[in-house]
Design a protein around this motif. Structure first.
Motif, PDB file in Angstrom:
ATOM      1  N   ASN A  34       0.877  -1.169   0.000  1.00 42.86           N
ATOM      2  CA  ASN A  34       0.000   0.000   0.000  1.00 42.86           C
ATOM      3  C   ASN A  34       0.916   1.221   0.000  1.00 42.86           C
ATOM      4  OD1 ASN A  34      -1.777   2.069   0.593  1.00 42.86           O
ATOM      5  ND2 ASN A  34      -2.207   1.377   2.683  1.00 42.86           N
ATOM      6  N   CYS A  37       0.789   4.448   2.267  1.00 42.24           N
ATOM      7  CA  CYS A  37       1.081   4.408   3.699  1.00 42.24           C
ATOM      8  C   CYS A  37       2.415   3.722   3.980  1.00 42.24           C
ATOM      9  CB  CYS A  37      -0.052   3.694   4.429  1.00 42.24           C
ATOM     10  SG  CYS A  37       0.138   3.556   6.185  1.00 42.24           S
ATOM     11  N   ASP A  39       2.714   0.402   3.807  1.00 41.01           N
ATOM     12  CA  ASP A  39       2.433  -0.958   4.272  1.00 41.01           C
ATOM     13  C   ASP A  39       2.925  -1.969   3.239  1.00 41.01           C
ATOM     14  OD1 ASP A  39       1.064   0.172   6.415  1.00 41.01           O
ATOM     15  OD2 ASP A  39      -0.826   0.181   5.321  1.00 41.01           O
ATOM     16  N   CYS A  62       1.983   0.306   9.149  1.00 42.79           N
ATOM     17  CA  CYS A  62       1.423   1.068  10.268  1.00 42.79           C
ATOM     18  C   CYS A  62       0.722   0.126  11.259  1.00 42.79           C
ATOM     19  CB  CYS A  62       0.447   2.110   9.733  1.00 42.79           C
ATOM     20  SG  CYS A  62      -1.010   1.383   8.969  1.00 42.79           S
ATOM     21  N   CYS A  65      -2.430  -1.706   9.827  1.00 44.00           N
ATOM     22  CA  CYS A  65      -2.106  -2.772   8.879  1.00 44.00           C
ATOM     23  C   CYS A  65      -1.524  -4.002   9.579  1.00 44.00           C
ATOM     24  CB  CYS A  65      -1.126  -2.214   7.845  1.00 44.00           C
ATOM     25  SG  CYS A  65      -0.221  -3.473   6.951  1.00 44.00           S
ATOM     26  N   ARG A 121      -7.613   5.187   5.831  1.00 46.54           N
ATOM     27  CA  ARG A 121      -7.032   4.041   6.531  1.00 46.54           C
ATOM     28  C   ARG A 121      -7.668   2.704   6.140  1.00 46.54           C
ATOM     29  NH1 ARG A 121      -3.913   5.849  10.531  1.00 46.54           N
ATOM     30  NH2 ARG A 121      -2.616   4.131   9.838  1.00 46.54           N
ATOM     31  N   CYS A 124      -5.299   0.240   4.757  1.00 44.49           N
ATOM     32  CA  CYS A 124      -4.419  -0.312   5.796  1.00 44.49           C
ATOM     33  C   CYS A 124      -5.089  -1.502   6.480  1.00 44.49           C
ATOM     34  CB  CYS A 124      -4.114   0.741   6.853  1.00 44.49           C
ATOM     35  SG  CYS A 124      -3.340   2.228   6.205  1.00 44.49           S
TER      36      CYS A 124
HETATM   37 ZN    ZN Z   1      -1.142   1.710   6.804  1.00 42.71          ZN
END
Ligand code: ZN
Length: 142
Positions: A34, A37, A39, A62, A65, A121, A124
């Motif tokens: 991702n 972010c 991830d 994060c 995630c 989010r 995530c």
């Molecule tokens: Zn994330």
């Protein structure tokens, strides 16, 4: 409501700090990223006779995630492929803020309910679920 949110946050942080089923064992896997972010997650599953016997994950990202991958592994391991696909759909529906029947079937994954209020989010929270869904539908990143 505030107490419930605190409880949800505690569960998420607990799984982030002490992830369950972390570390791959060499089963078929799917890797997803991702970029918005950072991830980066791999999900593997041991599938036998229509049962998702064991799910493991690895990667970084994060707290939403990484905790979600841990919750997913713990919640869905041991269930039938059919049931797992049903619960994945249920999870997407809940994350979008939709009405979900028998939402308690999602067990701890219900803690991500509040993510529907933070559209940025959603990716995530769902990335590990998307990876598992692809895996169950026959994808395998060698
Ligand atoms: Zn994330």
């Amino acid at each position: 409501m505030r107490n419930l949110e605190n409880l949800y946050r505690q569960v998420i942080m607990e799984h982030y700090k002490n992830p369950r089923h972390k570390g791959l064992k060499g089963y078929p896997h799917v890797h997803l990223k991702n970029p918005s972010c950072g991830d980066d997650i791999t999900i593997e599953a041991d599938l036998k006779d229509g049962i998702v016997k064991e799910i493991n994950h690895d990667g970084s990202g994060c707290s939403i995630c990484c905790s979600s991958a841990s919750v997913l592994s713990e919640t869905l391991s041991g269930k039938s492929v059919e049931k797992v696909l049903e619960l994945i759909d249920k999870f997407y529906e809940m994350i979008k803020g939709g009405e979900v029947e028998n939402e308690d079937e999602l067990e701890e994954a219900m803690v991500y309910q509040g993510v529907s209020l933070f559209p940025a989010r959603i990716k995530c929270a769902t990335i590990s679920w998307k990876a598992l869904e692809r895996l169950l539908k026959g994808e395998n990143d060698e």
